[in-house]
Enzyme design. Sequence first.
Site, PDB file in Angstrom:
ATOM      1  CG  ASN A  81      -1.864   1.130   1.308  1.00 29.26           C
ATOM      2  OD1 ASN A  81      -1.795   2.047   0.481  1.00 29.26           O
ATOM      3  ND2 ASN A  81      -2.750   1.100   2.271  1.00 29.26           N
ATOM      4  NE  ARG A 104     -11.047  12.252   4.887  1.00 27.76           N
ATOM      5  CZ  ARG A 104     -10.965  10.978   4.525  1.00 27.76           C
ATOM      6  NH1 ARG A 104     -11.699  10.518   3.540  1.00 27.76           N
ATOM      7  NH2 ARG A 104     -10.142  10.156   5.137  1.00 27.76           N
TER       8      ARG A 104
END
Length: 398
Positions: free
Chosen positions: A7, A241
Site C-alpha cells: 500500500n 473531513r
Amino acid sequence: MKILVINAGSSSLKYQLMDPDSREVLAKGLCERIGIDGRLTHKIPAKDAKYEFEIPMPTHAEAIQSVLDALLSSEHGVIKSASEIDAVGHRVVHGGEKFASSVLIDAQVMAAIEECIPLAPLHNPANITGIRACEKVMPGVPMVAVFDTAFHQTMPPHSYIYALPYEYYENDKVRRYGFHGTSHRYVSARAAAMLGRPIEELKIITCHLGNGSSVAAVDHGKSVDTSMGFTPLAGLPMGTRSGDLDAGILEYLMGKHGYDMAAMMNILNKKSGVLGISGVSSDFRDLENAANDGNQRAKLALEAFQYGVKKLVGAYAAAMGGVDVIVFTAGVGENDANTRMAVASGLEFMGVKMDAQANNVRGKETVISAPDSRVKVLLIPTDEELMIAQDTAAIVKK
Ligand code: AMP
C-alpha cells in the site's frame, strides 16, 4: 502461497507478507520518510518482534529493496529466497469506471490506472510509483491491482449520478465512485459466512467507521449505494473531513473570508469533521473523554457523527427494501461500543434490537444484537490486506 501486499503512499509504504490460505501474516511493516531520509519498521507477528532501521530511501525503489532485504535477512527475515514471493498485490485507490474488480497488472492496466490520476491526484500517482518500484526490484513477479472503488461499480445509475448537467458525467467523469470498497466487500462476505448464509440472500449495511468513514448498502452481495462520492470527502462527518454539505456554504465562506479554493479545501479536508465541531480532536477516544468531562462540543461532535450513521442506515434499508444485517468495522466501528449503541438503538421499529452486554466488546468477530433481533448486528474487524492477498492469489492461480 506467499503474497506481498503493498500500500504505497506519497512518502510512505506499508507492506505485509502473508499466506492468503492460512491467513498467517509472516511479516509486516512500514517505510516512512521516502524521499526525505528513510525509516523502516519491520514486524514479525509470530515472534512478537519489532525492528527499526534508518535506511536511505531516495525513491520508492530503495524502500521496496529495503523491504525485500528485511524479508530475506538472516537475523529478522522470514523467507530464504525472493522466489518464495509468488506475487505482489497492490492497493490502488481509484479505478474509475474502468475496473469493477481486481486485475493482473500489464502495460494496458498501467495506462488505465494512469488515466485515473485526475480522479485521485494525491493517491494514484503514489500507487503507480509503488508498482513501478516493485517492477524494478522484483522483475517478473506477477502483480495484481486491487481498487478501493471497484466494489462500488455495481451501483445503479440513479445511485451514482449527481444532479448536475449530464455532460459533466459524460465528459468529465463526475459521478459517485465510493471508496473503502475492499473493506465493504471483505466485511459483507464475512457477515454472510458468520451467519452461514449465501450472500446472495442478504441485504447488508456495512458501516466502515474510522478516521475516514463510509457506509454501504450491499444488496445480494453487490454494492448498490455508498456514502463517499466523487472523492472521499463526501458522506459522513469524519475525523477531519466535513462530509456532505451545502455547496452554497463554499461561496459564502470564500467570499466572506477571502479564501481561495485551496484554502477552502484545506478547511474541508483537514479542519472539519468531528475535529472541527469539537475543537478537541479527530480521535474518538479523546472526544469521549472530553464529553465525559462535560465538554459540550465534543458531545455534539459525537452526536452529529452517530446521527449521520443512523440516517444512512435508515436510508439504505429503504433503498434495499429492508435489511437483514448491519456490520460495524474499522477503528471506531470495531472499538467504540458507545457509538455502535448510539447508531443501532432506537431502530427497534425496523427490527434491530441490540444486546448491551454482547456489544461491550472490542475488535473481534461477534454478534452484538439480541438473540431475538430480526436484524443481525455484527462486529467484524476489517482486513483489507487479506482481501488484497486473496484476490492476488486467485488471479495469479488462474
Ligand atoms: P482507522 O482509520 O480505521 O484506523 O480508525 C482510526 C480511528 O479509530 C481513530 O482515529 C480513533 O478515533 C478510533 N479508535 C481507535 N480505538 C478506539 C477506541 N478504543 N474507542 C474509540 N475510538 C477508537
